[in-house]
Design a protein around this motif. Sequence first.
Motif, PDB file in Angstrom:
ATOM      1  N   CYS A  48       0.848  -1.195   0.000  1.00  7.24           N
ATOM      2  CA  CYS A  48       0.000   0.000   0.000  1.00  7.24           C
ATOM      3  C   CYS A  48       0.881   1.242   0.000  1.00  7.24           C
ATOM      4  CB  CYS A  48      -0.907   0.039   1.227  1.00  7.24           C
ATOM      5  SG  CYS A  48      -2.334  -1.053   1.139  1.00  7.24           S
ATOM      6  N   TRP A  50       0.484   5.132   0.935  1.00  6.59           N
ATOM      7  CA  TRP A  50      -0.441   5.975   1.688  1.00  6.59           C
ATOM      8  C   TRP A  50      -0.011   7.431   1.639  1.00  6.59           C
ATOM      9  CZ3 TRP A  50      -4.196   3.057   4.420  1.00  6.59           C
ATOM     10  CH2 TRP A  50      -3.910   1.699   4.595  1.00  6.59           C
ATOM     11  N   SER A  58      -5.059   5.748   0.082  1.00  2.00           N
ATOM     12  CA  SER A  58      -4.022   4.784  -0.273  1.00  2.00           C
ATOM     13  C   SER A  58      -4.270   4.179  -1.641  1.00  2.00           C
ATOM     14  CB  SER A  58      -3.956   3.659   0.764  1.00  2.00           C
ATOM     15  OG  SER A  58      -5.130   2.873   0.730  1.00  2.00           O
ATOM     16  N   VAL A  60      -3.530   0.488  -3.410  1.00  3.43           N
ATOM     17  CA  VAL A  60      -3.167  -0.891  -3.094  1.00  3.43           C
ATOM     18  C   VAL A  60      -2.834  -1.619  -4.388  1.00  3.43           C
ATOM     19  CG1 VAL A  60      -3.890  -3.041  -1.995  1.00  3.43           C
ATOM     20  CG2 VAL A  60      -4.753  -0.852  -1.132  1.00  3.43           C
TER      21      VAL A  60
END
Length: 368
Positions: A48, A50, A58, A60
């Motif tokens: 991830c 962020w 975020s 992913v």
Amino acid sequence: MDSCLMIWSMRPQMRAYRLEGHKDAVMCVQFSPSGHLVASGSRDKTVCLWIPSVKGESTVFKAHTATVRSVHFSSDSQSLVTASDDKTIKVWTVHRQKFLFSLSQHINWVRCARFSPDGRLIASASDDKTVKLWDKTSRECIHSFCEHGGFANHVEFHPGGTCIAAAGTDNTVKVWDVRMNRLLQHYQVHTAAVNSLSFHPSGNYLITASNDSTLKILDLLEGRLLYTLHGHQGPATCIAFSRTGDFFASGGADEQVMVWKTNFSAADYSEVLKTHKSGANVDGTHRNLPSEMDCGVHLKKTKSPDTGRSHERREDDVQLADTLEHIIGQLDVLTQTVSILEQRLTLTENKLKEFLENQQKIIQNKEN
């Protein structure tokens, strides 16, 4: 183990950010050098990226086919290297989260992967009992270190990029020169596996975290143990200096994160020596010191009261201290000389690389 990240502010009365997105335990986390992004890897096989804020936005992406053990940004924040139990190391672009290439010569889990400060090399540590050096451009393994009796849990580049340190399950810490591919220092200061380590930004100190529940600060210039720190109740699992070196943080199996303050970053090295005159060691070995440090206070060495040594003994100690200070003064000069030579070597390498690139262009132009 939970599946969230916690980002704490060092400023008083500032709230922490709880970032949720992973579906299984978070195994690793790192801020980008710019501080604008945080990368995390998880048992859910994802990475991830962020934005550290209240919203916790975020991105992913499916990075590996097994647990992600390590994430690390390049010094320019443009690239990310990840390591996994799927035995591979992968390199990604940060802004597009685009996969670039994979390095796959390890034959067991890869515990850690790190970019060199200049971004040219990648170091990796694996359960196959090797620490490998990779050339990022050619994507080839250029050397394998097989020194550890066990396997290496963690590997880190020196801030100068000239050497790497590895934390071993055989309770040792080893420092290798990546130019000559030889062992520089070998520390046996822990009584259990070493899980993590971090270089001070000055490059003069190395801090380690171990299953024996202690943190150790090593003086790399003298090649000795400087401090033993107690605080965690159980294994100390991770450790890292702040970017300025004024603080370091440690985490443990006791579910505690501790922030410690240093005082040696601003001190002149000769002043540090004066507080450790007795038993100073310059032979590349370590020495156990009775000094400890409480979380959140300055490092300081505890001194035992004078037990009535004779005047002659005190004079001998003064002479010994003066001699050691002279030796350290000479070592400082030598260190500065080596630093200058390293700079010249880097300059020569850059000129040679530029020359070879120009020659290649000339050959290509002739062929066309």
